[in-house]
Structure formats: C-alpha cells, structure tokens
Design an enzyme around this catalytic site. Sequence first.
Site, PDB file in Angstrom:
ATOM      1  CG  HIS A  63       5.956  68.182  37.361  1.00  0.00           C
ATOM      2  ND1 HIS A  63       4.806  68.443  38.095  1.00  0.00           N
ATOM      3  CD2 HIS A  63       5.830  66.818  37.127  1.00  0.00           C
ATOM      4  CE1 HIS A  63       3.731  67.387  38.052  1.00  0.00           C
ATOM      5  NE2 HIS A  63       4.506  66.477  37.337  1.00  0.00           N
ATOM      6  CD  GLU A  65       5.860  74.217  37.747  1.00  0.00           C
ATOM      7  OE1 GLU A  65       5.048  74.922  37.889  1.00  0.00           O
ATOM      8  OE2 GLU A  65       6.084  73.041  37.595  1.00  0.00           O
ATOM      9  CB  CYS A  93       1.198  69.935  40.402  1.00  0.00           C
ATOM     10  SG  CYS A  93       2.817  69.417  40.680  1.00  0.00           S
ATOM     11  CB  CYS A  96       5.438  72.239  41.543  1.00  0.00           C
ATOM     12  SG  CYS A  96       6.257  70.978  40.087  1.00  0.00           S
TER      13      CYS A  96
END
Length: 166
Positions: A63, A65, A93, A96
């Site tokens: 992801h 992040e 999410c 993250c």
Amino acid sequence: MVILKKINMIPEEKKFMKEAIRLAIMNMENGHGGPFGCVIVKDGKIIASAFNEVLKRNDPTAHAEILAIRQACSELNTYQLDGCIIYTSCEPCPMCLGAIYWSRPSKVYFAASRIDAAKAGFDDNHIYDQFNLPLPDRTIPFEQIMQQEVREIFSRWIDMKLNINY
C-alpha cells in the site's frame, strides 16, 4: 492606492495533498494498483513518496502508506517518523493505520474517507469488524497455541536488557 497582484498561493497542506492525489491518479492510470498515493514530509520537504503497488508487486502489503513509511524510515535512518507529517489520498486501511501508529508521525492528513473507498469497491470495514469478533468466529479463524513458550522468550528479552521501546 497600490493594487497588489494576487499571488496564487496554496497552503502547505494542500500542496502536499495534491502531490499524494497526483500519485494516486498516475498509479491508477498505469495499472500498478489501486488509486492511492502518499507523501511524507519533514521540515516542509517531501522525504518519501509512494503509490499503491499491490498489483505490480503481487504484494497485498504494498500500500502507498506502507511503501512511503519504509522509504522515509530508510531516508532518515530510523524506525520512527518523529516530526514527520503523512499526506495520503485516502483514510488508511487497518494495516496502514497500524504501521502509522508504529512509525509515530506527528500528524496524518487524508483526503477520501474509508466510506468513499468502500463505494469504489475498497471495503476495509470488514477488517475493522473482525477485531471485535471472538478468534474462532473471524472470517479467517485464529487459534492461539504455544503461548507459554513465547512468554519465556519475552522474559529472556526483558532479562537481556537489550529491549528498545518501539
């Protein structure tokens, strides 16, 4: 009377968020993963930037992040982002969010909400819901085994006095 020409100044927060959004758009158009981008700023400068690379890397943890946090920590040669600000195109999410708390930045700005993401097919709410379920009732059942053996390892860690709080 002096008429000053209005300079089109963008507040710092908007400037960095626009960069995170630009990365999200670029990534979406290149098909590397979902439309998510992130920049990490320290002392008014971008020190890390990333976009979602789940599809490109075949890695569900890639992801924006997570990748930006890894890059920023490498850049700063530390595992914590003291004094840093994270700008991300969407509310993080659960994975993250955990990484953000572990890295301890000063602040996080996000654009789209997790509700906006769910409407686009990125529904992380089922993960949030799993936290409150008993372990065997989760979508993926969890079962704890060999707890005592690992408690002994933690005791040894404490006795070694090498533990670094992180």
